[in-house]
Design a protein around this motif. Structure first.
Motif, PDB file in Angstrom:
ATOM      1  N   VAL A   1       0.832  -1.201   0.000  1.00  0.00           N
ATOM      2  CA  VAL A   1       0.000   0.000   0.000  1.00  0.00           C
ATOM      3  C   VAL A   1       0.870   1.255   0.000  1.00  0.00           C
ATOM      4  O   VAL A   1       0.557   2.250  -0.666  1.00  0.00           O
ATOM      5  N   ALA A   2       1.976   1.212   0.730  1.00  0.00           N
ATOM      6  CA  ALA A   2       2.881   2.366   0.756  1.00  0.00           C
ATOM      7  C   ALA A   2       3.445   2.640  -0.637  1.00  0.00           C
ATOM      8  O   ALA A   2       3.582   3.807  -1.039  1.00  0.00           O
ATOM      9  N   ARG A   3       3.761   1.589  -1.390  1.00  0.00           N
ATOM     10  CA  ARG A   3       4.275   1.784  -2.758  1.00  0.00           C
ATOM     11  C   ARG A   3       3.197   2.403  -3.651  1.00  0.00           C
ATOM     12  O   ARG A   3       3.470   3.311  -4.443  1.00  0.00           O
ATOM     13  N   LEU A   4       1.979   1.896  -3.527  1.00  0.00           N
ATOM     14  CA  LEU A   4       0.886   2.450  -4.309  1.00  0.00           C
ATOM     15  C   LEU A   4       0.667   3.924  -3.970  1.00  0.00           C
ATOM     16  O   LEU A   4       0.444   4.756  -4.852  1.00  0.00           O
ATOM     17  N   ALA A   5       0.746   4.260  -2.679  1.00  0.00           N
ATOM     18  CA  ALA A   5       0.521   5.639  -2.243  1.00  0.00           C
ATOM     19  C   ALA A   5       1.560   6.595  -2.823  1.00  0.00           C
ATOM     20  O   ALA A   5       1.285   7.784  -3.000  1.00  0.00           O
ATOM     21  N   LYS A   6       2.738   6.079  -3.126  1.00  0.00           N
ATOM     22  CA  LYS A   6       3.796   6.900  -3.716  1.00  0.00           C
ATOM     23  C   LYS A   6       3.739   6.919  -5.242  1.00  0.00           C
ATOM     24  O   LYS A   6       4.561   7.578  -5.883  1.00  0.00           O
ATOM     25  N   GLY A   7       2.813   6.166  -5.806  1.00  0.00           N
ATOM     26  CA  GLY A   7       2.712   6.085  -7.254  1.00  0.00           C
ATOM     27  C   GLY A   7       3.685   5.105  -7.866  1.00  0.00           C
ATOM     28  O   GLY A   7       3.883   5.099  -9.090  1.00  0.00           O
ATOM     29  N   ASN A   8       4.266   4.233  -7.046  1.00  0.00           N
ATOM     30  CA  ASN A   8       5.185   3.210  -7.535  1.00  0.00           C
ATOM     31  C   ASN A   8       4.433   1.936  -7.901  1.00  0.00           C
ATOM     32  O   ASN A   8       3.287   1.744  -7.480  1.00  0.00           O
ATOM     33  N   PRO A   9       5.058   1.046  -8.680  1.00  0.00           N
ATOM     34  CA  PRO A   9       4.388  -0.213  -9.021  1.00  0.00           C
ATOM     35  C   PRO A   9       3.978  -0.981  -7.762  1.00  0.00           C
ATOM     36  O   PRO A   9       4.747  -1.084  -6.805  1.00  0.00           O
ATOM     37  N   ALA A  10       2.762  -1.500  -7.784  1.00  0.00           N
ATOM     38  CA  ALA A  10       2.227  -2.235  -6.634  1.00  0.00           C
ATOM     39  C   ALA A  10       1.332  -3.357  -7.140  1.00  0.00           C
ATOM     40  O   ALA A  10       0.878  -3.352  -8.281  1.00  0.00           O
ATOM     41  N   HIS A  11       1.093  -4.333  -6.267  1.00  0.00           N
ATOM     42  CA  HIS A  11       0.320  -5.520  -6.633  1.00  0.00           C
ATOM     43  C   HIS A  11      -1.164  -5.350  -6.321  1.00  0.00           C
ATOM     44  O   HIS A  11      -1.548  -4.663  -5.371  1.00  0.00           O
ATOM     45  N   ASP A  12      -2.006  -6.042  -7.100  1.00  0.00           N
ATOM     46  CA  ASP A  12      -3.361  -6.339  -6.669  1.00  0.00           C
ATOM     47  C   ASP A  12      -3.253  -7.386  -5.564  1.00  0.00           C
ATOM     48  O   ASP A  12      -2.348  -8.233  -5.573  1.00  0.00           O
ATOM     49  N   MET A  13      -4.182  -7.353  -4.610  1.00  0.00           N
ATOM     50  CA  MET A  13      -4.049  -8.216  -3.434  1.00  0.00           C
ATOM     51  C   MET A  13      -5.288  -9.065  -3.197  1.00  0.00           C
ATOM     52  O   MET A  13      -6.415  -8.574  -3.304  1.00  0.00           O
ATOM     53  N   LEU A  14      -5.063 -10.313  -2.860  1.00  0.00           N
ATOM     54  CA  LEU A  14      -6.114 -11.219  -2.398  1.00  0.00           C
ATOM     55  C   LEU A  14      -5.767 -11.647  -0.983  1.00  0.00           C
ATOM     56  O   LEU A  14      -4.727 -12.260  -0.749  1.00  0.00           O
ATOM     57  N   LEU A  15      -6.616 -11.302  -0.036  1.00  0.00           N
ATOM     58  CA  LEU A  15      -6.450 -11.709   1.349  1.00  0.00           C
ATOM     59  C   LEU A  15      -7.536 -12.734   1.646  1.00  0.00           C
ATOM     60  O   LEU A  15      -8.728 -12.424   1.575  1.00  0.00           O
ATOM     61  N   TRP A  16      -7.137 -13.964   1.938  1.00  0.00           N
ATOM     62  CA  TRP A  16      -8.103 -15.036   2.057  1.00  0.00           C
ATOM     63  C   TRP A  16      -7.857 -15.822   3.343  1.00  0.00           C
ATOM     64  O   TRP A  16      -6.764 -15.800   3.907  1.00  0.00           O
ATOM     65  N   GLY A  17      -8.890 -16.506   3.809  1.00  0.00           N
ATOM     66  CA  GLY A  17      -8.708 -17.394   4.947  1.00  0.00           C
ATOM     67  C   GLY A  17      -9.706 -17.169   6.058  1.00  0.00           C
ATOM     68  O   GLY A  17     -10.835 -16.729   5.833  1.00  0.00           O
ATOM     69  N   ALA A  18      -9.254 -17.481   7.280  1.00  0.00           N
ATOM     70  CA  ALA A  18     -10.142 -17.561   8.443  1.00  0.00           C
ATOM     71  C   ALA A  18     -10.901 -16.256   8.685  1.00  0.00           C
ATOM     72  O   ALA A  18     -10.364 -15.164   8.532  1.00  0.00           O
ATOM     73  N   ARG A  19     -12.145 -16.412   9.067  1.00  0.00           N
ATOM     74  CA  ARG A  19     -12.976 -15.256   9.404  1.00  0.00           C
ATOM     75  C   ARG A  19     -12.433 -14.570  10.663  1.00  0.00           C
ATOM     76  O   ARG A  19     -11.941 -15.227  11.577  1.00  0.00           O
ATOM     77  N   GLY A  20     -12.573 -13.245  10.687  1.00  0.00           N
ATOM     78  CA  GLY A  20     -12.263 -12.508  11.904  1.00  0.00           C
ATOM     79  C   GLY A  20     -10.800 -12.317  12.211  1.00  0.00           C
ATOM     80  O   GLY A  20     -10.453 -11.866  13.308  1.00  0.00           O
ATOM     81  N   MET A  21      -9.911 -12.629  11.271  1.00  0.00           N
ATOM     82  CA  MET A  21      -8.485 -12.503  11.543  1.00  0.00           C
ATOM     83  C   MET A  21      -7.879 -11.212  10.982  1.00  0.00           C
ATOM     84  O   MET A  21      -6.670 -11.096  10.835  1.00  0.00           O
TER      85      MET A  21
END
Length: 275
Positions: A69-89
């Motif tokens: 997110v910090a890279r994206l905020a600076k306008g640098n190349p950044a990844h799309d993100m998938l956060l998956w798994g246990a509920r509530g974590m």
């Protein structure tokens, strides 16, 4: 006496002037966050998120997300993100907290949360964001698709891969899901007599489009207690760890969400605000 049709027309015109204009142009530089649904965008004055140091038991995931997110905020190349798994974590909380932290250090970034029933309108959102000199993390929480919906996952793959309607350079997607495959999975997929992996691999193909895919798992007892201790210290609450463990046991899970519910209980008893 006025003609009835004319009178009705005048009433309709007056009501139209009183009604808010849902199609009014959005100021994409005015707010730290936005909501996007089928009616369009609305500004949100404050990102509700815990401080990053209160998100415990997910240190590896936290480093990866905050750095991206910090890279994206600076306008640098950044990844799309998938956060998956246990509920509530803390999947969605981590995304919100990371954007808030980037904003506090001067990052030119905003969070745009898309309603799950408005995913098909993403191209319209991308068109607007592409014209703004600001970076955006477009966030879809708890994404899932109805059985038989093949069009939306196909479009999402295209947006991630750089198809005709791909998201612009100043936009990255972040998705949370309880399952890495995101798409519905059935027992019959394992019984394919030709190739039992084909259907499963097709489901995972969408997940593989994300440059950063992070799994979240149920907290261990020590991790759960560490989360509770962090919250208790933050809000100056007296903590009985045995009671905290019993609270989790009665709910059949240990997670950041369960820990927060316990802290809410403690704060309510003590008459102390959480905010």
């Amino acid at each position: 006496m006025e003609d009835q049709a004319e009178l009705l027309a005048r009433i309709a015109a007056a009501l139209e002037k009183l009604a808010p204009d849902s199609r009014a142009a959005t100021d994409w530089r005015a707010h730290p966050a936005y909501g996007w649904d089928a009616k369009g965008a609305r500004g949100i004055g404050r990102i509700e998120a815990p401080s990053l140091d209160l998100l415990r038991g997910i240190d590896k995931q936290k480093r990866a997300v905050t750095g991206n997110v910090a890279r994206l905020a600076k306008g640098n190349p950044a990844h799309d993100m998938l956060l998956w798994g246990a509920r509530g974590m803390g999947k969605s909380a981590l995304l919100r907290a990371s954007v808030a932290a980037a904003q506090e250090t001067g990052g030119a970034i905003a969070l745009v949360q898309v309603a799950t029933d408005a995913v098909a309108t993403l191209p319209a959102l991308f068109t607007q964001l592409s014209q703004v000199e600001r970076n955006f993390l477009v966030f879809i929480d708890d994404l899932g698709f109805a059985e038989g919906d093949s069009a939306t996952p196909r479009h999402l793959r295209s947006w991630l891969d750089g198809g005709v309607e791909a998201r612009p350079a100043n936009v990255r997607l972040a998705v949370t899901s309880n399952r890495r495959a995101i798409l519905p999975r059935h027992g019959s997929e394992q019984d394919d007599p030709i190739n039992p992996r084909d259907a499963v691999d097709d489901n995972l193909a969408l997940a593989d489009r994300f440059g950063l895919s992070l799994g979240f798992h149920n907290a261990s007892q020590d991790e759960y207690l560490d989360i509770v201790r962090g919250y208790a210290k933050q809000y100056a609450l007296d903590l009985d760890e045995a009671e905290a463990l019993e609270w989790a046991k009665r709910r059949g899970a240990r997670s950041g969400r369960i820990a927060w519910h316990f802290i809410t209980e403690l704060a309510g008893r003590a008459g102390k605000p959480l905010g």
